[in-house]
Design a protein around this motif. Structure first.
Motif, PDB file in Angstrom:
ATOM      1  N   UNK A  22       0.824  -1.210   0.000  1.00  0.00           N
ATOM      2  CA  UNK A  22       0.000   0.000   0.000  1.00  0.00           C
ATOM      3  C   UNK A  22       0.856   1.257   0.000  1.00  0.00           C
ATOM      4  N   UNK A  23       1.893   1.273   0.842  1.00  0.00           N
ATOM      5  CA  UNK A  23       2.766   2.437   0.869  1.00  0.00           C
ATOM      6  C   UNK A  23       3.521   2.579  -0.445  1.00  0.00           C
ATOM      7  N   UNK A  24       3.881   1.460  -1.061  1.00  0.00           N
ATOM      8  CA  UNK A  24       4.529   1.509  -2.367  1.00  0.00           C
ATOM      9  C   UNK A  24       3.620   2.104  -3.429  1.00  0.00           C
ATOM     10  N   UNK A  25       2.331   1.756  -3.391  1.00  0.00           N
ATOM     11  CA  UNK A  25       1.359   2.316  -4.340  1.00  0.00           C
ATOM     12  C   UNK A  25       1.243   3.827  -4.148  1.00  0.00           C
ATOM     13  N   UNK A  26       1.236   4.277  -2.895  1.00  0.00           N
ATOM     14  CA  UNK A  26       1.158   5.711  -2.619  1.00  0.00           C
ATOM     15  C   UNK A  26       2.360   6.433  -3.235  1.00  0.00           C
ATOM     16  N   UNK A 114      13.058  14.173  -0.384  1.00  0.00           N
ATOM     17  CA  UNK A 114      13.047  13.530   0.927  1.00  0.00           C
ATOM     18  C   UNK A 114      12.904  12.017   0.796  1.00  0.00           C
ATOM     19  N   UNK A 115      12.128  11.585  -0.186  1.00  0.00           N
ATOM     20  CA  UNK A 115      11.956  10.145  -0.404  1.00  0.00           C
ATOM     21  C   UNK A 115      13.270   9.502  -0.793  1.00  0.00           C
ATOM     22  N   UNK A 116      13.989  10.143  -1.707  1.00  0.00           N
ATOM     23  CA  UNK A 116      15.298   9.623  -2.111  1.00  0.00           C
ATOM     24  C   UNK A 116      16.273   9.684  -0.939  1.00  0.00           C
ATOM     25  N   UNK A 117      16.274  10.822  -0.241  1.00  0.00           N
ATOM     26  CA  UNK A 117      17.195  10.988   0.878  1.00  0.00           C
ATOM     27  C   UNK A 117      16.914  10.056   2.031  1.00  0.00           C
ATOM     28  N   UNK A 118      15.640   9.685   2.204  1.00  0.00           N
ATOM     29  CA  UNK A 118      15.253   8.827   3.324  1.00  0.00           C
ATOM     30  C   UNK A 118      15.897   7.454   3.255  1.00  0.00           C
ATOM     31  N   UNK A 119      16.219   7.015   2.054  1.00  0.00           N
ATOM     32  CA  UNK A 119      16.852   5.704   1.899  1.00  0.00           C
ATOM     33  C   UNK A 119      18.125   5.627   2.753  1.00  0.00           C
ATOM     34  N   UNK A 120      18.837   6.755   2.865  1.00  0.00           N
ATOM     35  CA  UNK A 120      20.048   6.797   3.682  1.00  0.00           C
ATOM     36  C   UNK A 120      19.798   7.482   5.022  1.00  0.00           C
ATOM     37  N   UNK A 121      19.063   8.608   5.001  1.00  0.00           N
ATOM     38  CA  UNK A 121      18.963   9.450   6.187  1.00  0.00           C
ATOM     39  C   UNK A 121      18.025   8.903   7.258  1.00  0.00           C
ATOM     40  N   UNK A 122      16.987   8.146   6.872  1.00  0.00           N
ATOM     41  CA  UNK A 122      16.095   7.586   7.890  1.00  0.00           C
ATOM     42  C   UNK A 122      16.822   6.588   8.789  1.00  0.00           C
ATOM     43  N   UNK A 123      17.503   5.577   8.249  1.00  0.00           N
ATOM     44  CA  UNK A 123      18.241   4.683   9.153  1.00  0.00           C
ATOM     45  C   UNK A 123      19.377   5.388   9.885  1.00  0.00           C
ATOM     46  N   UNK A 144      18.006  -6.331  15.820  1.00  0.00           N
ATOM     47  CA  UNK A 144      18.863  -6.178  14.652  1.00  0.00           C
ATOM     48  C   UNK A 144      18.342  -5.051  13.779  1.00  0.00           C
ATOM     49  N   UNK A 145      18.764  -3.830  14.104  1.00  0.00           N
ATOM     50  CA  UNK A 145      18.355  -2.663  13.322  1.00  0.00           C
ATOM     51  C   UNK A 145      19.580  -2.106  12.612  1.00  0.00           C
ATOM     52  N   UNK A 146      20.245  -2.953  11.886  1.00  0.00           N
ATOM     53  CA  UNK A 146      21.437  -2.520  11.177  1.00  0.00           C
ATOM     54  C   UNK A 146      21.067  -1.541  10.067  1.00  0.00           C
ATOM     55  N   UNK A 147      22.016  -0.664   9.753  1.00  0.00           N
ATOM     56  CA  UNK A 147      21.798   0.312   8.684  1.00  0.00           C
ATOM     57  C   UNK A 147      21.428  -0.393   7.382  1.00  0.00           C
ATOM     58  N   UNK A 148      22.116  -1.490   7.088  1.00  0.00           N
ATOM     59  CA  UNK A 148      21.876  -2.199   5.833  1.00  0.00           C
ATOM     60  C   UNK A 148      20.468  -2.740   5.718  1.00  0.00           C
ATOM     61  N   UNK A 149      19.933  -3.318   6.795  1.00  0.00           N
ATOM     62  CA  UNK A 149      18.580  -3.885   6.750  1.00  0.00           C
ATOM     63  C   UNK A 149      17.531  -2.797   6.565  1.00  0.00           C
ATOM     64  N   UNK A 150      17.669  -1.697   7.320  1.00  0.00           N
ATOM     65  CA  UNK A 150      16.707  -0.595   7.182  1.00  0.00           C
ATOM     66  C   UNK A 150      16.828   0.024   5.798  1.00  0.00           C
ATOM     67  N   UNK A 151      18.048   0.156   5.306  1.00  0.00           N
ATOM     68  CA  UNK A 151      18.295   0.706   3.972  1.00  0.00           C
ATOM     69  C   UNK A 151      17.555  -0.106   2.911  1.00  0.00           C
ATOM     70  N   UNK A 152      17.660  -1.434   2.981  1.00  0.00           N
ATOM     71  CA  UNK A 152      16.992  -2.290   2.005  1.00  0.00           C
ATOM     72  C   UNK A 152      15.477  -2.136   2.077  1.00  0.00           C
ATOM     73  N   UNK A 153      14.936  -2.080   3.288  1.00  0.00           N
ATOM     74  CA  UNK A 153      13.488  -1.961   3.448  1.00  0.00           C
ATOM     75  C   UNK A 153      12.973  -0.646   2.876  1.00  0.00           C
ATOM     76  N   UNK A 155      14.439   1.273   0.696  1.00  0.00           N
ATOM     77  CA  UNK A 155      14.628   1.288  -0.760  1.00  0.00           C
ATOM     78  C   UNK A 155      13.481   0.571  -1.463  1.00  0.00           C
ATOM     79  N   UNK A 156      13.091  -0.573  -0.931  1.00  0.00           N
ATOM     80  CA  UNK A 156      12.010  -1.357  -1.537  1.00  0.00           C
ATOM     81  C   UNK A 156      10.680  -0.611  -1.460  1.00  0.00           C
ATOM     82  N   UNK A 157      10.400   0.025  -0.330  1.00  0.00           N
ATOM     83  CA  UNK A 157       9.100   0.662  -0.123  1.00  0.00           C
ATOM     84  C   UNK A 157       9.005   2.010  -0.823  1.00  0.00           C
TER      85      UNK A 157
END
Length: 306
Positions: A22-26, A114-123, A144-153, A155-157
């Protein structure tokens, strides 16, 4: 009822997948309005957008950390506040900015940036500010809240739908325009649906604990809106830009926050209730503020402009 730090909201894997889609559709709907030219225009006139990005990803997390340090809420609530502040602006701010006679083009641009930046800045913000507050840091070290795992999530969303939407806009502009017209209203309904759907599955916890975070979310959201406006004022942006930056800073993508809570923190009570109630309240406060500003036309010359 158990203490809020010990509560785990229940959410099935199927429901979590639905939230992600749903968030991806938005985000896809937002991207249908974006072109490469928007980013080129930003490169030619970057100042308002850079100020807006600083307000979202630097000022708001810092203000949130100070608020947490002063009020000393429960650890899971504190981390929920930091998480919300680490998320990018929500796309419903575009509609609110238009309604408030703000700078809609700037609003859409900030949503994209902000959407693009969030991929790095949110985690990064979640790890940095959460780690500085010892009670919240103890939660971060326990999962396990590693930068890499949050980054992947993230990026996908956010990242993938953004690229797909811009691709459709480039290859089939007429189709993109048709879709974007009805997806604007749909995005607001979908966003509200994300929050309500997530909370309905845990309604008894919402009723039991919303009072614990009610005033904190109101204060936090009010500070976010005020900080965005004041930052734009201090940097001599015109009135319509100030309105837009206030809304961009105060309207956070709490849907993303909820997904991160369920993905990485097993639905930790305080975090989920903060993100969920923020998702409800910022629609109320943002719409209320936008209609108030709509009744007060933007002056032709900003008070601090020559």
């Amino acid at each position: 009822m158990p203490e809020i730090d010990a509560v785990r909201l229940n959410f099935s894997a199927q429901n979590l997948l639905l939230l992600n889609v749903t968030l991806g559709v938005i985000m896809f709907g937002v991207a249908l309005n974006l072109t490469v030219e928007d980013f080129k225009r930003l490169a030619r006139h970057p100042r308002p957008a850079l100020i807006g990005v600083c307000a979202q990803f630097l000022l708001l997390p810092a203000v949130t950390f100070l608020l947490v340090w002063v009020l000393q809420p429960r650890p899971s609530i504190a981390l929920g506040m930091i998480l919300v502040a680490a998320c990018p602006g929500g796309n419903i701010s575009n509609f609110m900015s238009l309604n408030a006679e703000g700078n809609t083009a700037l609003s859409v641009t900030l949503t994209a940036v902000a959407t693009v930046g969030a991929v790095v800045l949110t985690p990064l913000n979640l790890s940095f500010w959460g780690g500085l507050y010892p009670p919240a840091a103890s939660i971060l070290t326990g999962v396990d809240v590693s930068f890499g795992r949050v980054f992947k999530t993230v990026t996908f969303i956010l990242g993938v739908p953004l690229v797909l939407g811009m691709t459709v806009r480039r290859l089939a502009p007429e189709r993109a325009q048709q879709w974007s017209q009805w997806m604007q209203g749909l995005s607001i309904l979908l966003f509200a649906g994300i929050v309500l759907f997530a909370l309905w599955a845990n309604f008894r916890y919402l009723v039991g604990y919303v009072g614990v975070v009610f005033d904190l979310v109101l204060i936090h959201n009010a500070l976010a809106l005020a900080a965005g406006y004041q930052f734009a004022y201090w940097t001599d942006l015109p009135t319509n830009d100030r309105r837009t930056l206030a809304l961009e800073t105060g309207i956070q993508n709490s849907g993303l926050g909820l997904i991160l809570v369920f993905n990485f923190f097993d639905g930790l009570g305080g975090m989920a209730v903060v993100a969920g109630w923020w998702g409800v309240w910022h629609i109320v406060s943002g719409l209320g503020l936008s209609f108030y500003w709509r009744s007060r036309p933007v002056p032709l010359v900003s008070p601090r402009q020559p």
